[in-house]
Every structure is written in structure tokens, then in C-alpha cells.
Design an enzyme around this catalytic site. Structure first.
Site, PDB file in Angstrom:
ATOM      1  N   GLN A   1       8.497 -44.313 -21.281  1.00  0.00           N
ATOM      2  CA  GLN A   1       7.438 -44.214 -22.353  1.00  0.00           C
ATOM      3  C   GLN A   1       7.778 -43.327 -23.520  1.00  0.00           C
ATOM      4  OE1 GLN A   1       4.009 -45.276 -21.802  1.00  0.00           O
ATOM      5  NE2 GLN A   1       4.018 -44.897 -24.013  1.00  0.00           N
TER       6      GLN A   1
ATOM      7  N   ASP B   1      -3.123 -37.863 -22.965  1.00  0.00           N
ATOM      8  CA  ASP B   1      -3.023 -38.891 -21.853  1.00  0.00           C
ATOM      9  C   ASP B   1      -3.972 -38.364 -21.118  1.00  0.00           C
ATOM     10  OD1 ASP B   1      -1.916 -40.703 -19.604  1.00  0.00           O
ATOM     11  OD2 ASP B   1      -0.271 -38.853 -19.046  1.00  0.00           O
TER      12      ASP B   1
ATOM     13  N   CYS C   1      -0.291 -43.122 -24.048  1.00  0.00           N
ATOM     14  CA  CYS C   1       0.423 -43.860 -23.376  1.00  0.00           C
ATOM     15  C   CYS C   1      -0.353 -45.098 -22.645  1.00  0.00           C
ATOM     16  CB  CYS C   1       1.294 -43.220 -22.307  1.00  0.00           C
ATOM     17  SG  CYS C   1       0.251 -42.294 -21.110  1.00  0.00           S
TER      18      CYS C   1
ATOM     19  N   ARG D   1       7.013 -50.472 -25.713  1.00  0.00           N
ATOM     20  CA  ARG D   1       7.484 -50.420 -24.360  1.00  0.00           C
ATOM     21  C   ARG D   1       8.608 -51.577 -24.151  1.00  0.00           C
ATOM     22  NH1 ARG D   1       4.887 -47.793 -20.301  1.00  0.00           N
ATOM     23  NH2 ARG D   1       6.892 -47.897 -19.164  1.00  0.00           N
TER      24      ARG D   1
ATOM     25  N   HIS E   1       8.459 -39.494 -17.467  1.00  0.00           N
ATOM     26  CA  HIS E   1       8.071 -40.945 -17.536  1.00  0.00           C
ATOM     27  C   HIS E   1       9.233 -41.259 -18.971  1.00  0.00           C
ATOM     28  CE1 HIS E   1       6.507 -44.920 -17.832  1.00  0.00           C
ATOM     29  NE2 HIS E   1       5.124 -44.558 -18.004  1.00  0.00           N
TER      30      HIS E   1
ATOM     31  N   ARG F   1       8.870 -47.466  -9.941  1.00  0.00           N
ATOM     32  CA  ARG F   1       7.884 -46.306 -10.358  1.00  0.00           C
ATOM     33  C   ARG F   1       7.756 -45.694  -8.940  1.00  0.00           C
ATOM     34  NH1 ARG F   1       2.388 -47.256 -13.721  1.00  0.00           N
ATOM     35  NH2 ARG F   1       4.067 -46.560 -15.194  1.00  0.00           N
TER      36      ARG F   1
HETATM   37  N1   CP Z   1       1.815 -46.015 -19.966  1.00  0.00           N
HETATM   38  C1   CP Z   1       1.995 -46.857 -18.823  1.00  0.00           C
HETATM   39  O1   CP Z   1       3.006 -46.420 -17.991  1.00  0.00           O
HETATM   40  O2   CP Z   1       1.235 -47.543 -18.256  1.00  0.00           O
HETATM   41  P1   CP Z   1       1.193 -48.504 -16.937  1.00  0.00           P
HETATM   42  O3   CP Z   1       0.629 -47.543 -15.810  1.00  0.00           O
HETATM   43  O4   CP Z   1       0.308 -49.607 -17.131  1.00  0.00           O
HETATM   44  O5   CP Z   1       2.634 -49.160 -16.675  1.00  0.00           O
HETATM   45  N1  NVA Z   2       0.050 -39.408 -16.567  1.00  0.00           N
HETATM   46  C1  NVA Z   2      -0.021 -40.751 -16.156  1.00  0.00           C
HETATM   47  C2  NVA Z   2       0.707 -41.770 -16.868  1.00  0.00           C
HETATM   48  C3  NVA Z   2       0.138 -43.285 -16.471  1.00  0.00           C
HETATM   49  C4  NVA Z   2       1.158 -44.229 -17.203  1.00  0.00           C
HETATM   50  C5  NVA Z   2       0.098 -40.646 -14.574  1.00  0.00           C
HETATM   51  O1  NVA Z   2       0.816 -40.383 -14.068  1.00  0.00           O
HETATM   52  O2  NVA Z   2      -0.882 -41.508 -13.857  1.00  0.00           O
END
Ligand code: CP
Ligand code: NVA
Length: 303
Positions: free
Chosen positions: A130, A222, A262, A290, A127, A100
Site C-alpha cells: 500500500q 484510513d 487506502c 496498487r 501494509h 494477508r
Molecule cells: N487497501 C487495501 O488493501 O484494500 P483491500 O482490503 O480491498 O485489499
Molecule cells: N487499516 C486497515 C487497512 C485496510 C486495507 C485494516 O487493517 O483493516
């Protein structure tokens, strides 16, 4: 040759096979094969996470392997060791890396220097895992994907970008409905439209949420301010308020429309509490998925 999953483009040709595999692993949970016996996944997090962290760790456990959580701040990476050196070192220890990342550039640099598969757990551009879970959820609820009308409302962010590519690969009719200054990535939009064209679907862009919501089979939203985005929250509220999925907007969609997010969600901002907790919401199935979608990815890339 190692394979990475950094963009939905990396799996666009096999999206249906991955969804079928995910559905089977879900059905057979607790009884399926454990093909990752003896394999370890390193998971580097430069941003917070609940779902991605837990679902990847559990996916490895249930496939017979092991996952290792690495908070970037506790690593030498957080003190200036390069992402390239980190990739080279981890590749000598583990069988795959989930990352991440703060940026897509760092994601690409890690992947270019790793000799084991790199799987994105989100960056600022995409992502992909997701999006795979999102399609799995739509398919379960609707029985198929092709030709369904899906509308993404709000910020044209990483989640929107990956969703467009996945929708294009599956031949869905997707509209990204955002304020003018917050449209999704233009290059990804073009790739998604090309994929959709080949698969009998379409990708469109619009700014009028009420018009976009009309007859939608899936409404998706989102957060308005993503991790690492420095948009002021008061400013965000004023730009995005018309795109909030509330009862009025849901009433414009198809009668049997489902709502996706998400997560994490901010009730009263991008989604109302009544919609989020209502009968048409599929957000917790989506969160569960997921796990199943990532098991399919790990099965394919790490075995
Ligand atoms: N949707 C998602 O990626 O959630 P987290 O940020 O909790 O991993
Ligand atoms: N768009 C959001 C998604 C979190 C899972 C972010 O990047 O923070």
C-alpha cells in the site's frame, strides 16, 4: 537467496528504483515484457480484500504468470495446520507467496519457513505494498517526493506504520496526527525517523489535527477500526471525530493539496463524502496504483 517484502524496511534502499519501475510498467501497460512466464504466486487471505486480491492477481497475469487465491478458511490452515508447514508445502509448488495475515507474527513465521519470496498483503503491523502505491500516487500528482509535507490523520495503524517508513525512505516531511492512545508503533516510528534523517526529511507525531493540517501537501487517512481490531465503533467515533478529513480540514491544507485514503472508506467518518468525491481526492488513482506498484515488486522479487 530469496527476498521477502514484509516491511517497507525490506525495500527502503531501493524505493526510488521500484517507483521508477512501477511508473514505467504503468506507462507501458499492455505492451511491456512478461518476465514471470511459467511462475505461480499463491495468495493466502486470512482477512477480506478487494484491491489487494484483484491487483495482485492481475499483476501476475499481466507479467505473464499466474496467481492462485487461497482463502484461509478453505485451507487446512483454517483447521489447525501450522503456518510453518503451510509455508514448507507451498514452497514445493509455487514461486512466491502473497500473504494477508492476521498478525505480523504469523507473517514472520510463514516467511521464516518458506523457501520462496513472501510478500505481505497486509498484517496488523504493516501494509508495505500500500505504501509503495501511495508514494507512486504522490509522485505522479506532485512531480516528486522529497520535502513534501504529508499528514496522516486518525488511527496509528498498519497503513500509518508503513507510510511513515516509506516517507522516511523518500525524504518526505511526515506527521502522524493521532489521538494520544492511538499512536503508531513506537519502534517503527524510530526507524522511520532515522530513515528520514538520512534522506533529508522528518517524521513527527502530534495530536492536534487542525494545526497539523496547516499547509499540508498531502492529507491521508484510513478507517478508524481496522480488521481484527475490537474497538467499539461508537467509542471509535468519539475518539477520532476531530481527525475526520472534511471540507474544513482540507481548507487548512495547501491550496493544491491532494487527499489519499487506502480504501475501503467510510464516508462521513474518517473522510467526508465531499472530500472523498471532490477534485482534490486522488483515491482512485491510488487504488489503481496498487497494480503498478505490485508489478514492480513481483518483477524484482520473483523474476
Ligand atoms: N487497501 C487495501 O488493501 O484494500 P483491500 O482490503 O480491498 O485489499
Ligand atoms: N487499516 C486497515 C487497512 C485496510 C486495507 C485494516 O487493517 O483493516
Amino acid at each position: 537467496m530469496k527476498r521477502d517484502l514484509i516491511s517497507v524496511m525490506d525495500i527502503a534502499d531501493e524505493i526510488h528504483e521500484l517507483l521508477d519501475l512501477a511508473a514505467r510498467l504503468k506507462r507501458e501497460r499492455g505492451a511491456h515484457e512478461r518476465p514471470l512466464e511459467g511462475k505461480t504466486l499463491a495468495m493466502i487471505f486470512e482477512k477480506s480484500s478487494t484491491r489487494t486480491r484483484v491487483s495482485f492477481e492481475l499483476a501476475m497475469t499481466e507479467l505473464g504468470g499466474h496467481a492462485m487465491f487461497l482463502g484461509a478458511q478453505d485451507m487446512q490452515l483454517g483447521r489447525g495446520e501450522t503456518v510453518a508447514d503451510t509455508a514448507k508445502v507451498l514452497s514445493r509448488y509455487v514461486h512466491g507467496i502473497m500473504y494477508r495475515a492476521r498478525s505480523n507474527q504469523m507473517m514472520r513465521e510463514l516467511a521464516a519457513n518458506a523457501t520462496v519470496p513472501v510478500i505481505s498483503g497486509l498484517d496488523d503491523l504493516e501494509h508495505p505494498c500500500q505504501a509503495l502505491a501511495d508514494l507512486l500516487t504522490v509522485k505522479e500528482r506532485k512531480g516528486g517526493l522529497q520535502g513534501l509535507k504529508m499528514v496522516y490523520m486518525g488511527d496509528g495503524n498498519n497503513v500509518c506504520n508503513s507510510l511513515m517508513l516509506a516517507a522516511g525512505a523518500a525524504g518526505m516531511e511526515m506527521a502522524a496526527c493521532t489521538p494520544e492512545g492511538r499512536m503508531p508503533d513506537a519502534a517503527i516510528g524510530e526507524k522511520a525517523a532515522a530513515l528520514a534523517g538520512r534522506n533529508g526529511g522528518s517524521i513527527s507525531f502530534c495530536h492536534d489535527p487542525r494545526e497539523a493540517a496547516l499547509g499540508a501537501d498531502v492529507l491521508y487517512t484510513d478507517v478508524w477500526v481496522s480488521m481484527g481490531d475490537d474497538t467499539d465503533s461508537v467509542m471509535a467515533r468519539s475518539i477520532f471525530a476531530p481527525y475526520s478529513i472534511d471540507e474544513g480540514m482540507l481548507a487548512l491544507a495547501a491550496e493544491d493539496a491532494i487527499v489519499l485514503h487506502c480504501l475501503p472508506a467510510h464516508r462521513g467518518e474518517e473522510i467526508s463524502a465531499a472530500v472523498m468525491d471532490g477534485a482534490q481526492s486522488a483515491v482512485f488513482d491510488q487504488a489503481e496504483n496498487r497494480l503498478h506498484a505490485q508489478k514492480a515488486v513481483l518483477h524484482r522479487l520473483l523474476r
